[in-house]
Design an enzyme around this catalytic site. Structure first.
Site, short mmCIF file in Angstrom:
data_model
loop_
_atom_site.label_atom_id
_atom_site.label_comp_id
_atom_site.label_asym_id
_atom_site.label_seq_id
_atom_site.Cartn_x
_atom_site.Cartn_y
_atom_site.Cartn_z
N TRP A 90 0.82 -1.21 0.00
CA TRP A 90 0.00 0.00 0.00
C TRP A 90 0.86 1.27 0.00
O TRP A 90 0.35 2.35 0.25
CB TRP A 90 -0.93 -0.01 1.21
CG TRP A 90 -1.84 -1.21 1.24
CD1 TRP A 90 -3.06 -1.32 0.63
CD2 TRP A 90 -1.62 -2.46 1.91
NE1 TRP A 90 -3.59 -2.56 0.87
CE2 TRP A 90 -2.74 -3.28 1.66
CE3 TRP A 90 -0.57 -2.97 2.69
CZ2 TRP A 90 -2.85 -4.58 2.16
CZ3 TRP A 90 -0.68 -4.27 3.18
CH2 TRP A 90 -1.81 -5.06 2.92
N ASP A 91 2.15 1.13 -0.24
CA ASP A 91 3.06 2.27 -0.19
C ASP A 91 3.02 2.95 1.18
O ASP A 91 3.08 4.16 1.28
CB ASP A 91 2.75 3.29 -1.31
CG ASP A 91 3.91 4.24 -1.56
OD1 ASP A 91 4.98 4.06 -0.94
OD2 ASP A 91 3.76 5.17 -2.36
N TYR A 92 2.92 2.15 2.25
CA TYR A 92 2.97 2.68 3.61
C TYR A 92 4.42 2.76 4.08
O TYR A 92 4.75 2.38 5.20
CB TYR A 92 2.16 1.81 4.57
CG TYR A 92 0.64 1.89 4.40
CD1 TYR A 92 0.05 3.06 3.93
CD2 TYR A 92 -0.17 0.83 4.73
CE1 TYR A 92 -1.33 3.14 3.80
CE2 TYR A 92 -1.55 0.90 4.60
CZ TYR A 92 -2.13 2.06 4.13
OH TYR A 92 -3.50 2.15 4.02
#
Lengths: 126, 743
Positions: free
Chosen positions: B401-403
């Site tokens: 999630w591109d966290y």
């Protein structure tokens, strides 16, 4: 009488434009609202859309009923909006603000629609 | 992400076509399907054999980039610097106490003011009572802004530091300068002649590092130095007094950080955060442009001798036992998690706390090694003597999630179980989960729960983690999962559009797994929660200040065929065109079966977010009394925002997306810009009331700082703007002070 047969006042033209707007919004509500309902979302839009389409059609026919149908749809909108989000101004803004503005314009058309209706009655009597 | 990105170009001339386009991220191709031939089995490979080797034949398709073994393109080593030699980490000389260890009262000696990165200043001349009298003391122009013909990729994000008689800072393109802190007059300026092509996703320079040498005697050039990492991957040391390069550092004052990274092109990898110096070791990390290719250049973390610039160690995730520099045609492992946030040093424990991101190709995890899976989207404590991790705390398992963590960790003392204090660090995350860890071993001090998460998901061979960590002892900086009734707009028409968009996507709350057949909603989005602005902490009052976002994203994996049709190509592809895919937006993810399409969860016709406001918040948490929320309210007004990007001029505190952090002072004030209303404001630390605000010449997407000079307190903010936040770009540092008669 400023009106001769077949000509309309500015107020009557504006009323018809309002009728076209309400009809288009109603069509959008019916089509997109049906899409939303089928996706499992709210059924408010499709129901309200049916009222708006009827309102727009009757206004274009120069019938006062069109304006009252809109005001009915507005009342339904407020009841639904308050049921869905309560008295939250931020959430009432997208749901009720625009329809209420439009409702004020629609209320102003009632005398115009009455005049159109009575003229038609007179013409019908000739 | 660019304004034009995925804005539907087809004109919808009737209302009726709008709902049909509600999920018009792209039309489902109906062809393609999962290209299973390239999906390597269930789960992750047990070894790293997927990385292409020298003998792997080059793929000759239109969308293939160069082999990782290809020589670096001309211009990648911007200064044509020779390779730097290595030295034994045991030979690093004893570091003298640094300015940042115990800053003078009126100084701001490091990015977060001191070694603890608290962003707390003991200055108290400016108070809630007199703050409304603040006036602009001076404005300084850095000279870096987009010139005609250049795509706006600017977001300076700069925070000056102040040590003694100088304010030291960098321009968005890495020129270094020393200013008079009273007048703003330039004392010296060192131009580094960085090329436009070197700008990656963003031209940013968050700051510079002040270092006092133990080897060069006081009074000699380069006793006090300014160190900087650049967009074109140089580590530069200049003399703090004159701005001249330190000849004894690297090659004439510069080190080539592209050494060992293998094939690359300008703008692929870059440094934007100030490197910390821990016990004489300057630790560098770098950003690797997201979404380009699975085998992007390595995210390796490296240590260099702060005195000589010589290489000491590398932490290469897929070569865990080899801390040396690659030789010959070898390079650091490709595609490993990179770290672009500001790191925090800890001289007492000999550690550097590295906030990590994801392996390359953020939204597909089947090609990641077990080693990568252990350390991505985590806090990694590296031993600065060896480069080996001492502990790892992961904030997202198998992140797709591109966290990646954008924030810098803040150090503090927490009360321990039996009366003694525990050395702690606070790690904010994009998820809005804030983890409080023991910095000796990485164990949570406040409770962390592993809770079930949606799994295994729908992507073939790429199952999601069955659990994810939640910091239950800290207030969550997020709103509840989205509902259809959270959809918003100007009217029922655009609200209906967003309701359909909501219903057409996959969404089962946080950690909704990626999908190929239709979009999925990602909330919290990749802008946070907390992003790179980090948090400020007042150790006197125990109040922690956090600003955060409520900006969901609308994502979809696309088949390779569809990605090719969309023209998604990695930056090093010969056919790559700027705008055809880049970080934070659509990406080719070349080398995986899928590309990625990402937009904000918005109405692409009006440019308004689909969810109800607020979109940005600020929260004060009492860390001394049970981590309670003291106050919390929306951050940012609607004055510069509105439908179709038109400013409404309304003073309504709607809460806008924000980037950039805060300062807290002993005067009882929080200073913060960050919001997209282009204002800086002062907030009463104890009540949360906004007691002063001023309009900036550009977006205030930077961390402010405060200092004292000539007996008076100043507040400085870089109003550099931010291309992704769509705020006006400027090259102006604006510095405020009380009028003279106050003195």
């Amino acid at each position: 009488m400023p009106n001769t047969y077949g000509s309309r006042t500015l107020a009557e033209w504006l009323t018809l434009v309002l009728g076209v707007i309400i009809l288009l919004v109603g069509l959008f509500f019916v089509i997109a609202g049906a899409d939303l309902a089928m996706l499992g979302g709210s059924i408010y839009y499709v129901l309200c859309g049916i009222l708006l389409v009827a309102s727009g059609v009757f206004m274009l026919m120069g019938r006062t009923l069109g304006a009252f149908l809109y005001l009915g749809a507005l009342a339904y909108t407020w009841i639904w909006a308050l049921w869905e989000v309560g008295f939250s101004p931020v959430d009432l803004l997208p749901r009720a603000f625009g329809p209420t503005l439009l409702g004020i314009l629609v209320a102003l058309t009632i005398p115009v629609l009455r005049r159109m209706e009575s003229r038609r009655t007179l013409r019908g009597a000739v | 992400m660019r304004r034009s990105q995925l804005l539907a170009t087809a004109a919808c001339v009737t209302f009726a076509c709008a709902p049909l386009a509600a999920n018009a991220q792209f039309a489902p191709a109906g062809s393609g399907g999962a290209p299973t031939s390239t999906v390597p089995g269930p789960g992750n490979g047990s070894d790293n054999s997927f990385e292409p080797t020298e003998s792997t034949p080059a793929v000759k398709s239109r969308f293939s980039g160069p082999s990782p073994y290809a020589p670096q393109a001309p211009g990648v080593n911007a200064a044509n610097l020779p390779d730097i030699g290595s030295m034994d980490p045991n030979d690093v000389s004893q570091m003298v106490p640094q300015q940042s260890a115990n800053p003078a009262r009126g100084d701001w000696s490091a990015y977060g003011r001191d070694d603890s990165q608290t962003r707390y200043s003991p200055l108290s001349e400016i108070t809630p009572q007199n703050v409304d009298q603040l006036k602009v003391a001076f404005v300084y122009h850095t000279g870096s802004y987009p010139r005609p013909g250049q795509v706006n990729k600017w977001a300076a994000e700069t925070t000056p530091i102040k040590v003694g008689d100088g304010l030291y800072m960098c321009s968005a393109q890495n020129d270094i300068m020393k200013l008079d802190p009273v007048t703003g007059k330039e004392i010296w300026r060192h131009n580094i002649n960085e090329k436009y092509e070197a700008i990656p996703y963003t031209a940013a320079c968050k700051g510079v590092t002040y270092f006092t040498s133990s080897q060069v005697p006081e009074g000699q050039p380069c006793h006090n130095r300014i160190l900087e990492g650049t967009l074109d991957m140089r580590l530069i040391a200049v003399d703090a007094a004159t701005g001249n390069l330190c000849e004894g550092f690297g090659h004439g004052g510069q080190v080539n950080l592209m050494q060992g990274l293998g094939e690359s092109v300008p703008g692929f990898v870059s440094m934007t955060a100030p490197p910390p110096i821990v016990n004489g070791v300057v630790v560098v990390n770098h950003e690797v442009l997201d979404g380009q290719r699975r085998w992007a250049p390595s995210g390796v973390i490296r240590g260099y001798d702060a005195e000589s610039g010589k290489f000491l160690w590398a932490w290469d995730v897929n070569r865990p036992n080899d801390h040396s520099q690659p030789t010959g045609n070898n390079h650091y492992s490709r595609g490993t998690p990179n770290s672009w946030a500001a790191m925090t040093g800890d001289n007492a424990l000999g550690l550097v706390y590295v906030p990590t991101g994801n392996s390359a190709s953020d939204y597909y995890s089947a090609l990641r090694s077990p080693e990568e899976n252990k350390v991505s989207s985590a806090v990694v404590a590296l031993d600065v003597k060896t480069g080996a991790p001492r502990w790892v705390f992961q904030t997202v398992h198998k992140d797709v999630w591109d966290y990646d963590i954008g924030s810098q960790a803040t150090l503090m003392d927490m009360p321990g179980p039996d009366g003694q204090t525990v050395p702690a660090l606070i790690m904010p995350t994009k998820r809005g989960q804030t983890f409080v860890l023991d910095r000796r071993d990485g164990k949570p001090i406040l409770p962390v729960e592993e809770r079930p998460a949606p799994s295994p998901g729908v992507v073939p061979g790429d199952p999601r983690s069955p659990t994810q960590p939640w910091s239950t002892g800290m207030p969550a900086l997020r709103v509840p999962d989205l509902k259809e009734t959270d959809m918003w707009g100007m009217s029922p028409i655009d609200q209906l559009f967003c309701r359909i968009k909501f219903r057409r996507a996959n969404y089962v709350g946080e950690f909704t797994p990626p999908s190929i057949d239709k979009p999925w909603i990602e909330y919290p989005g990749y802008n946070g929660g907390s992003d790179w602005g980090s948090m400020s902490y007042d150790p006197q009052s125990g109040i922690l200040i956090a600003n955060w976002n409520i900006t969901p994203m609308y994502d979809q994996l696309v088949t390779r065929k569809k990605a090719d049709q969309l023209g998604l190509m990695p930056i090093d592809d010969p056919n790559y065109k700027p705008g055809g895919g880049g970080a934070e937006g659509n990406g080719a993810m070349d080398g995986t079966p899928y590309g990625i399409v990402v937009t904000p969860f918005w109405n692409q016709y009006t440019g308004m977010m689909c969810n109800r406001p607020p979109y940005g918040m600020i929260t004060a948490i009492d860390m001394k009394h049970g981590q309670k929320v003291l106050w919390q309210h929306p951050l940012g007004t609607a004055r510069a925002n509105g439908p179709w990007g038109l400013p409404t001029g309304l003073p309504w505190e709607i809460g806008t997306p924000n980037n950039g952090g805060s300062v807290v002072t002993a005067g009882g004030l929080v200073f913060i810009a960050a919001a997209t209303d282009n204002q800086i404001r002062a907030i009463d630390e104890h009540t949360g009331k906004v007691v002063w605000s001023a309009v900036l010449p550009g977006g205030g997407q930077a961390n402010p700082m405060t200092y004292e000079a000539n007996g008076h307190q100043y507040v400085a903010i870089m109003a550099g703007g931010h291309h992704f936040m769509m705020t006006p770009v400027s090259d102006q540092l604006v510095v405020y002070a009380l009028p003279d008669h106050k003195g």
